[in-house]
Write a protein that holds these residues in place. Sequence first.
Motif, PDB file in Angstrom:
ATOM      1  N   LEU A 139      -3.723  -1.547  -7.237  1.00 40.23           N
ATOM      2  CA  LEU A 139      -4.330  -0.344  -7.815  1.00 40.23           C
ATOM      3  C   LEU A 139      -3.473   0.903  -7.641  1.00 40.23           C
ATOM      4  CD1 LEU A 139      -8.085  -0.880  -6.861  1.00 40.23           C
ATOM      5  CD2 LEU A 139      -6.901  -1.453  -8.983  1.00 40.23           C
ATOM      6  N   SER A 140      -2.402   0.979  -8.425  1.00 47.98           N
ATOM      7  CA  SER A 140      -1.645   2.227  -8.510  1.00 47.98           C
ATOM      8  C   SER A 140      -2.471   3.236  -9.298  1.00 47.98           C
ATOM      9  CB  SER A 140      -0.315   1.991  -9.217  1.00 47.98           C
ATOM     10  OG  SER A 140      -0.546   1.623 -10.578  1.00 47.98           O
ATOM     11  N   LEU A 141      -2.107   4.489  -9.201  1.00 48.88           N
ATOM     12  CA  LEU A 141      -2.840   5.518  -9.948  1.00 48.88           C
ATOM     13  C   LEU A 141      -2.777   5.240 -11.443  1.00 48.88           C
ATOM     14  CD1 LEU A 141      -4.445   8.126 -10.021  1.00 48.88           C
ATOM     15  CD2 LEU A 141      -2.284   9.404  -9.911  1.00 48.88           C
ATOM     16  N   GLN A 167     -11.784  -5.419   3.212  1.00 48.61           N
ATOM     17  CA  GLN A 167     -12.062  -6.337   4.336  1.00 48.61           C
ATOM     18  C   GLN A 167     -11.931  -5.668   5.703  1.00 48.61           C
ATOM     19  OE1 GLN A 167     -13.441  -8.379   2.743  1.00 48.61           O
ATOM     20  NE2 GLN A 167     -12.284  -8.822   0.917  1.00 48.61           N
ATOM     21  N   SER A 168     -10.883  -4.879   5.924  1.00 48.35           N
ATOM     22  CA  SER A 168     -10.738  -4.151   7.187  1.00 48.35           C
ATOM     23  C   SER A 168      -9.700  -3.050   7.003  1.00 48.35           C
ATOM     24  CB  SER A 168     -10.301  -5.083   8.313  1.00 48.35           C
ATOM     25  OG  SER A 168     -10.093  -4.353   9.527  1.00 48.35           O
ATOM     26  N   PHE A 169      -9.827  -1.991   7.787  1.00 47.32           N
ATOM     27  CA  PHE A 169      -8.809  -0.941   7.814  1.00 47.32           C
ATOM     28  C   PHE A 169      -7.904  -1.095   9.038  1.00 47.32           C
ATOM     29  CE2 PHE A 169     -12.338   0.954   5.401  1.00 47.32           C
ATOM     30  CZ  PHE A 169     -11.661   1.334   4.243  1.00 47.32           C
ATOM     31  N   HIS A 170      -8.084  -2.190   9.762  1.00 44.98           N
ATOM     32  CA  HIS A 170      -7.339  -2.444  10.998  1.00 44.98           C
ATOM     33  C   HIS A 170      -6.213  -3.420  10.685  1.00 44.98           C
ATOM     34  CE1 HIS A 170      -6.686  -2.795  15.287  1.00 44.98           C
ATOM     35  NE2 HIS A 170      -6.917  -4.095  15.271  1.00 44.98           N
ATOM     36  N   THR A 221      -1.984  -3.483   2.935  1.00 42.63           N
ATOM     37  CA  THR A 221      -1.985  -2.774   4.218  1.00 42.63           C
ATOM     38  C   THR A 221      -3.178  -1.833   4.292  1.00 42.63           C
ATOM     39  OG1 THR A 221      -0.683  -0.909   3.385  1.00 42.63           O
ATOM     40  CG2 THR A 221       0.538  -2.829   4.251  1.00 42.63           C
ATOM     41  N   SER A 222      -3.422  -1.308   5.480  1.00 36.71           N
ATOM     42  CA  SER A 222      -4.505  -0.345   5.658  1.00 36.71           C
ATOM     43  C   SER A 222      -4.241   0.910   4.836  1.00 36.71           C
ATOM     44  CB  SER A 222      -4.647   0.001   7.141  1.00 36.71           C
ATOM     45  OG  SER A 222      -5.652   0.968   7.331  1.00 36.71           O
ATOM     46  N   PHE A 223      -2.990   1.360   4.801  1.00 35.96           N
ATOM     47  CA  PHE A 223      -2.650   2.548   4.007  1.00 35.96           C
ATOM     48  C   PHE A 223      -2.941   2.316   2.539  1.00 35.96           C
ATOM     49  CE2 PHE A 223       0.392   4.691   1.227  1.00 35.96           C
ATOM     50  CZ  PHE A 223       0.096   6.025   1.494  1.00 35.96           C
ATOM     51  N   THR A 274      -6.771   2.710   1.829  1.00 31.68           N
ATOM     52  CA  THR A 274      -7.282   4.086   1.740  1.00 31.68           C
ATOM     53  C   THR A 274      -6.671   4.819   0.551  1.00 31.68           C
ATOM     54  OG1 THR A 274      -5.590   4.814   3.318  1.00 31.68           O
ATOM     55  CG2 THR A 274      -7.737   4.267   4.206  1.00 31.68           C
ATOM     56  N   ASN A 275      -5.399   4.553   0.282  1.00 37.79           N
ATOM     57  CA  ASN A 275      -4.714   5.245  -0.809  1.00 37.79           C
ATOM     58  C   ASN A 275      -5.304   4.883  -2.160  1.00 37.79           C
ATOM     59  OD1 ASN A 275      -2.488   7.017  -1.646  1.00 37.79           O
ATOM     60  ND2 ASN A 275      -1.637   5.169  -2.581  1.00 37.79           N
ATOM     61  N   CYS A 276      -5.637   3.614  -2.366  1.00 36.29           N
ATOM     62  CA  CYS A 276      -6.159   3.209  -3.677  1.00 36.29           C
ATOM     63  C   CYS A 276      -7.545   3.796  -3.920  1.00 36.29           C
ATOM     64  CB  CYS A 276      -6.167   1.693  -3.815  1.00 36.29           C
ATOM     65  SG  CYS A 276      -7.553   0.849  -3.024  1.00 36.29           S
ATOM     66  N   ILE A 277      -8.337   3.947  -2.857  1.00 33.40           N
ATOM     67  CA  ILE A 277      -9.665   4.561  -3.020  1.00 33.40           C
ATOM     68  C   ILE A 277      -9.524   6.020  -3.400  1.00 33.40           C
ATOM     69  CG2 ILE A 277     -11.801   5.177  -1.817  1.00 33.40           C
ATOM     70  CD1 ILE A 277     -11.353   2.585  -0.122  1.00 33.40           C
ATOM     71  N   ASN A 278      -8.609   6.723  -2.752  1.00 31.02           N
ATOM     72  CA  ASN A 278      -8.361   8.134  -3.099  1.00 31.02           C
ATOM     73  C   ASN A 278      -7.826   8.258  -4.519  1.00 31.02           C
ATOM     74  OD1 ASN A 278      -9.157   9.170  -0.577  1.00 31.02           O
ATOM     75  ND2 ASN A 278      -7.144   8.807   0.306  1.00 31.02           N
TER      76      ASN A 278
END
Length: 375
Positions: free
Chosen positions: A98-100, A119-122, A134-136, A139-143
């Motif tokens: 999910l790129s912008l 699944q996890s942010f850890h 990755t965790s980054f 979060t980045n794709c949601i933003n």
Amino acid sequence: MAGIYIHIPFCRQACYYCDFHFSTSLSLKEKMVKAIMHELKMQYEYLSEKLINTIYFGGGTPSLLSESELNSILDVIYQNFNVSNNPEITLEANPDDLSLEKLKTLKRLGINRLSIGVQSFHEPHLNYLNRIHTSFEATNCINNARLAGFKNISIDLIYGLPSNNHDIWLNDLDVAIKLNVEHISSYCLTIEEKTVFGNWVKKGKISSVEDDFSAQQFEIMVDILQDNGFEQYEVSNFSKPELHSQHNSNYWQQVSYLGVGPGAHSFNGKVRQYNISNNPNYLKAINNNEIPYTLDELSINDFINERILISLRTKWGLDTSILKNHHGYDLLKEKSEYIKQLKNNDMATINEGVIILNTKGMLLADHISSELFID
């Protein structure tokens, strides 16, 4: 009212816990998309012109599809089915896809709901599960989805992962809440036999987490999410007000749906239908203008037990009058002693013939259902 489910049976990488039907080889992707479109055309009568209010791309990893592939499938649906003016169109996705730019494309195609497999942010837990992102990236794709204009974002989280305490789980929930997603689907890690984890358990390389530990995490999740404006409308599903998954809610209320693609299930209100879970055999059959499925004709007892099972998992509960009026089965009379126990043990409320499980009862929803089943 009805729904359409499209199963995209491809993933870039196999997660160690997953037993869904998929292939990590993408060599048949183009042929599969064409076959799915052909099956949709062949199945145009299955839903008897019912109004389609939900379309769901599941898998596998539907976010692997290109803009033209997704658009072609949607075009066939709109050309062959009676689709509502504003259907809920969900796409399951992995964060790394999910790129912008991809998100803007999905929005432009009319997809208005994302189900993102976080699944996890850890990071160590992601590695343990063999997740590809990755965790980054999560979060980045949601933003980025927000920037692309998505206002209905769901994420998947897994609890019951190995840990010395609940700190990692508490942090996962905290991150999800701060990201302000509208919906969270959360499932306890289950070790399925035909998975990498299942093989590792047999060999003694890993062991399942204690049930008490997982139950504690379930109760933690329910309390925290409810305190932050989420409603638990199904055992594993939480949403902000009026933003529950319409498609999945249709399943739980026995609404008709058509499933296309290998491994997909369908239900027309009378019988269930299961497509073969084999990509080459599915393609061969569709190319011969045949749909490779197995029929499961439900008996009255099957309908009753299924209604009990799926209803008790939801906030709407089990309306026993439906069983009595539609199937002639008086559950309140036949199972009166057990229902009384549920109420006395503070596991359920019974109001005007509707049985609704509370948090304590939700933990044991499947067991409670089995006790209420008709023989």
